[in-house]
Design an enzyme around this catalytic site. Structure first.
Site, PDB file in Angstrom:
ATOM      1  N   GLU A  42       0.870  -1.170   0.000  1.00  0.00           N
ATOM      2  CA  GLU A  42       0.000   0.000   0.000  1.00  0.00           C
ATOM      3  C   GLU A  42       0.914   1.228   0.000  1.00  0.00           C
ATOM      4  OE1 GLU A  42      -2.731   0.306   3.292  1.00  0.00           O
ATOM      5  OE2 GLU A  42      -3.601   2.156   2.472  1.00  0.00           O
ATOM      6  N   ARG A 269       5.428 -12.843   9.823  1.00  0.00           N
ATOM      7  CA  ARG A 269       5.880 -11.473   9.686  1.00  0.00           C
ATOM      8  C   ARG A 269       7.256 -11.317  10.315  1.00  0.00           C
ATOM      9  NH1 ARG A 269       2.212  -7.378   8.671  1.00  0.00           N
ATOM     10  NH2 ARG A 269       3.136  -5.387   9.204  1.00  0.00           N
ATOM     11  N   LYS A 279       4.488   0.978   9.188  1.00  0.00           N
ATOM     12  CA  LYS A 279       4.547   2.262   8.481  1.00  0.00           C
ATOM     13  C   LYS A 279       3.870   3.361   9.285  1.00  0.00           C
ATOM     14  CE  LYS A 279       3.067   0.163   4.766  1.00  0.00           C
ATOM     15  NZ  LYS A 279       2.487  -0.126   3.452  1.00  0.00           N
TER      16      LYS A 279
END
Ligand code: ATP
Ligand code: MG
Length: 569
Positions: A42, A269, A279
């Site tokens: 994204e 992850r 982020k």
């Protein structure tokens, strides 16, 4: 030492569970032998090292099995997204050493997604809900209690079509209506309790401008985009595992009779001790000025690591060494540091730099005389040849390399003791001077001419060797030392604390009086060096032709190597 294996070089590594799935699919002739993956960031921030783990897998699988990998920007939320991020993401992927086969944006599919939504409405599988987000959330129920049906759930397809097209036409305010999938408000998987498909956002999008007033949510976009692109293996992190049934549900409705469908596979992850890996949190650090920017060398961003002196190889090797599993955990930052040390040890030229200088005067060395001593550029790679290092009467040495009252096992300078000056002579310390505060400013010594390094008859032995630079030849430099950004190893464990309260106030130390070897006059931005005895450093982009600025990438001490060594014993 642990062995960090690069599969491209050796092919030795065993297959990870995803490669095994891919090989099984290939063996079974699935998808006609096609392998298509995608990396779907994204564009709402810069990539971090966690993303590198996903990138190495998505691009790595495609490369290993002769497939293709798309870069797809998941740009479904114009509120948080920006072209600045799009550009940085492309730069960082290429820097890591990967190239996408196709570039797409989720927004390329807005038309197809909208048509699919209309189709679901017509099939009685989606409805417009006029309730607020809060009410909808309240009606969701809990994992052990069923939710409550919306009073708008049984609208007719005609009414839903009318309302949804008017939502898109801009007739309604943001937040006043949503489109939901009509599935089951009592479903054991909470994601099936009539999930949101579309919301109203009256915002200009960086690619589609003002075309759209409704934007799809992740669950309604991702699987379908994968399907439109012919993705065979859609690799993502474990938090999406609970979304997978919904991913399959929409894809199943979309594909109809088609016997192809993308398969979502989740892996763990990456989290690293003392690092923030989100982020949103990184953006907060940048916005509140707690770091100098996204590329601050303390940041876990790829641009921050690059500026810090990390090489793409070191990051790829690191990712390869940690592997892919189904269990989340936290990786010791020492392993990442180990990986850059290994790489720079092979490639970084050696130079001398004195970070906290005091003077050393060799009183019996002739004034004005200079010896240029040939010294290996990198003893690990003799083919690189040598450089000439000046030795003269007035030198700078590290403040730490002299002590007034030294303990017996201090093998550096103290009055009466001897050390070797690297690649030059043994010197015997004869005295020192201090300033008004009692701080040592100058140390004096005498050199022993017959002890020159490399002379066959140099029998005189000393325990310590120290480095130096010649005062009349060295260059001034600023050196920036970095420590961990967080004071806490695993911030996720600190449930009640805000990560902003865990920031290390001493994560940056700036040394403004450093002195470096003259050969560094030719150093270019981002060039890496080993400063003898101190660590690996690189040239910061803030450097100018008259002011050199270095970042410490990593110190020489390898705590990970030691830990791994002990474990192996
Ligand atoms: P963040 O929470 O930092 O914003 P994200 O998951 O929202 O991360 P995306 O841009 O949506 O970031 O991620 C793109 C891809 O990178 C996804 O497939 C995601 O699973 C993967 N990814 C993100 N963070 C990590 C991580 N820490 N380790 C491994 N893969 C990650
Ligand atoms: Mg995200």
């Amino acid at each position: 030492m642990i062995e960090v294996v690069n599969p491209e070089e050796t092919g030795k590594r065993t297959l990870n569970f995803i490669e095994q799935i891919v090989e099984n699919d290939l063996a079974a002739g699935k998808n006609g032998g096609r392998i298509v993956t995608r990396f779907p960031p994204e564009p709402n921030g810069y990539l971090h090292i966690g993303h590198a783990k996903a990138i190495c897998l998505d691009f790595g699988i495609a490369k290993r099995y002769g497939g293709t990998c798309n870069l797809r920007f998941d740009d479904t939320n114009p509120v948080k997204e920006d072209v600045e991020y799009v550009d940085s993401i492309m730069e960082d992927i290429q820097w890591l050493g990967f190239q996408w086969d196709n570039l797409y944006y989720a927004s390329d599919y807005f038309g197809q997604l909208y048509d699919f939504a209309l189709d679901l409405i017509k099939r009685g599988l989606a409805y417009v809900d006029d309730q607020s987000a809060e009410t909808i959330a309240q009606q969701k129920g809990t994992p052990t209690t069923p939710g409550i049906n919306s009073p708008y759930r049984d609208r007719t397809p005609e009414e839903n079509l009318d309302l949804f097209t008017r939502m898109q036409a801009g007739e309604f305010e943001e937040g006043s209506r949503v489109l939901r999938a009509k599935i089951d408000m009592a479903h054991s998987n909470m994601h099936f309790r009539d999930p949101l498909m579309y919301r109203i956002l009256k915002m200009s999008h960086h690619r589609t401008g003002d075309t759209w007033n409704v934007y799809p949510l992740y669950d309604f976009a991702h699987g379908q985009c994968d399907f439109f692109e012919g993705i065979t293996h859609s690799l993502c992190t474990l938090e999406f595992e609970v979304h997978r049934p919904l991913y399959d549900y929409f894809v199943e409705l979309l594909k109809g009779e088609d016997n192809y469908k993308p398969r979502q596979i989740e892996f763990n992850r990456l989290n690293i001790t003392y690092m923030v890996m989100s982020k949103r949190k990184m953006l907060q650090l940048v916005k509140e000025g707690r770091v100098a920017g996204w590329d601050d060398p303390r940041m876990p961003t790829l641009c921050g690591l690059r500026r810090r002196g990390y090489t793409p190889e070191s990051i790829r090797n690191f990712v390869d060494s940690i592997g892919y599993t189904k269990y989340d955990g936290v990786i010791d930052v020492g392993l990442l540091e180990h990986s850059i040390r290994e790489d720079l040890n092979k490639r970084a030229p050696r130079v001398s730099a004195v970070l906290n200088p005091i003077k050393l005067i060799v009183t019996n060395y002739p004034e004005g005389q200079v010896e240029w001593n040939a010294t290996d550029i990198n003893p690990e790679d003799k083919a690189l040849g040598t450089r000439d290092v000046p030795f003269s009467r007035a030198l700078y040495i590290e403040r730490d390399d002299f002590m007034i009252d030294a303990p017996a096992d201090y093998y550096r300078l103290s009055v009466g003791r001897e050390v070797r000056l690297k690649n030059a002579y043994i010197v015997r310390c004869t005295g020192y001077e201090t300033d008004a505060e009692g701080l040592v400013t100058t140390v004096t010594c005498e050199y022993l001419p017959e002890t020159k390094t490399g002379q066959a008859n140099a029998k005189h032995k000393v325990k310590g060797t120290i480095h130096y630079v010649s005062t009349s030849h060295c260059l001034d430099a600023e050196v920036r030392l970095y420590d961990r950004l967080l004071t806490v190893a695993n911030p996720a464990e600190e449930k009640d604390r805000d990560f902003m309260d865990m920031l290390n106030p001493d994560s940056l130390t700036v040394l403004t009086h450093a002195k470096v070897e003259p050969v560094l006059a030719a150093a270019k931005t981002l060039d890496s060096f080993q400063f003898t005895r101190l660590g690996y450093f690189n040239v910061d982009p803030d450097s100018t032709s008259d002011r050199l600025i270095f970042n410490r990438t990593v110190s020489l001490k390898d705590t990970w190597g030691k830990i791994a060594g002990k474990r192996a014993q």
